[in-house]
Design a protein around this motif. Sequence first.
Motif, PDB file in Angstrom:
ATOM      1  N   ARG A   1      -5.728  -9.451   0.901  1.00  0.00           N
ATOM      2  CA  ARG A   1      -4.875 -10.327   0.610  1.00  0.00           C
ATOM      3  C   ARG A   1      -3.449  -9.378   0.829  1.00  0.00           C
ATOM      4  O   ARG A   1      -2.546 -10.030   1.380  1.00  0.00           O
ATOM      5  N   PHE A   2      -3.490  -8.257   0.188  1.00  0.00           N
ATOM      6  CA  PHE A   2      -2.274  -7.466   0.055  1.00  0.00           C
ATOM      7  C   PHE A   2      -1.665  -7.295   1.664  1.00  0.00           C
ATOM      8  O   PHE A   2      -0.481  -7.371   1.981  1.00  0.00           O
ATOM      9  N   GLU A   3      -2.573  -6.796   2.525  1.00  0.00           N
ATOM     10  CA  GLU A   3      -2.065  -6.486   3.887  1.00  0.00           C
ATOM     11  C   GLU A   3      -1.762  -7.796   4.505  1.00  0.00           C
ATOM     12  O   GLU A   3      -0.780  -7.654   5.347  1.00  0.00           O
ATOM     13  N   ALA A   4      -2.333  -8.844   4.291  1.00  0.00           N
ATOM     14  CA  ALA A   4      -1.940 -10.169   4.932  1.00  0.00           C
ATOM     15  C   ALA A   4      -0.662 -10.644   4.517  1.00  0.00           C
ATOM     16  O   ALA A   4      -0.222 -11.622   4.790  1.00  0.00           O
ATOM     17  N   GLY A   5      -0.111  -9.980   3.373  1.00  0.00           N
ATOM     18  CA  GLY A   5       1.448 -10.696   2.873  1.00  0.00           C
ATOM     19  C   GLY A   5       0.992 -11.595   2.039  1.00  0.00           C
ATOM     20  O   GLY A   5       1.883 -12.353   1.305  1.00  0.00           O
ATOM     21  N   GLY A   6      -0.155 -11.742   1.414  1.00  0.00           N
ATOM     22  CA  GLY A   6      -0.338 -12.649   0.266  1.00  0.00           C
ATOM     23  C   GLY A   6      -0.091 -11.823  -1.288  1.00  0.00           C
ATOM     24  O   GLY A   6      -0.868 -11.620  -1.823  1.00  0.00           O
ATOM     25  N   TYR A   7       1.080 -11.806  -1.266  1.00  0.00           N
ATOM     26  CA  TYR A   7       1.649 -10.850  -2.470  1.00  0.00           C
ATOM     27  C   TYR A   7       1.409 -11.486  -3.941  1.00  0.00           C
ATOM     28  O   TYR A   7       0.996 -10.846  -4.695  1.00  0.00           O
ATOM     29  N   ASP A   8       1.445 -12.775  -3.967  1.00  0.00           N
ATOM     30  CA  ASP A   8       1.228 -13.642  -4.876  1.00  0.00           C
ATOM     31  C   ASP A   8      -0.122 -13.212  -5.399  1.00  0.00           C
ATOM     32  O   ASP A   8      -0.186 -12.980  -6.733  1.00  0.00           O
ATOM     33  N   ASP A   9      -1.024 -13.656  -4.428  1.00  0.00           N
ATOM     34  CA  ASP A   9      -2.466 -13.405  -5.052  1.00  0.00           C
ATOM     35  C   ASP A   9      -2.951 -11.804  -5.211  1.00  0.00           C
ATOM     36  O   ASP A   9      -3.668 -11.833  -6.163  1.00  0.00           O
ATOM     37  N   ALA A  10      -2.338 -11.062  -4.347  1.00  0.00           N
ATOM     38  CA  ALA A  10      -2.545  -9.745  -4.530  1.00  0.00           C
ATOM     39  C   ALA A  10      -2.116  -9.384  -6.043  1.00  0.00           C
ATOM     40  O   ALA A  10      -2.687  -8.802  -6.878  1.00  0.00           O
ATOM     41  N   PHE A  11      -0.874  -9.704  -6.226  1.00  0.00           N
ATOM     42  CA  PHE A  11      -0.326  -9.550  -7.755  1.00  0.00           C
ATOM     43  C   PHE A  11      -1.125 -10.151  -8.873  1.00  0.00           C
ATOM     44  O   PHE A  11      -1.426  -9.309 -10.062  1.00  0.00           O
TER      45      PHE A  11
END
Length: 135
Positions: A1-11
């Motif tokens: 998810r981090f690489e795909a731009g899903g920063y909220d989920d990644a965080f």
Amino acid sequence: RFEAGGYDDAFRYANKAAELGDAGAHFQLSYLYHEGTGVEKDAKKEVYHLEQAAIGGHPTARYNLGANEKNNGRMGRAIKHWIIAATLGYDASLDALKDIFRVGLVTKDDFASALRAHQAAIEATKSPQREAAEE
């Protein structure tokens, strides 16, 4: 998810994993706080998570702590972090130690000791199965 731009989920996921003591999650959080990606930039939180990751054995975090100490004028502390990271087999730390050895900031004995420990860490990761997989 981090690489795909899903920063909220990644965080959110990295935070949960960090709470459980995952060194890699602490390292990811340090990166997010450093870059201000998905969170507000926060140098104190960045360093906190780097420290937690380093304590957990994350060699890149240990190296980055050394770089941070160097940038803040604390070369002695930087050298200690880089020696530890080199002992974990982290090549960039060995390179940093080599560079400062050349200008006389690391003793020959300390550099030789870090080099031996680095080699031992690299040797410890070798196995016939790993070598076969690399072919």
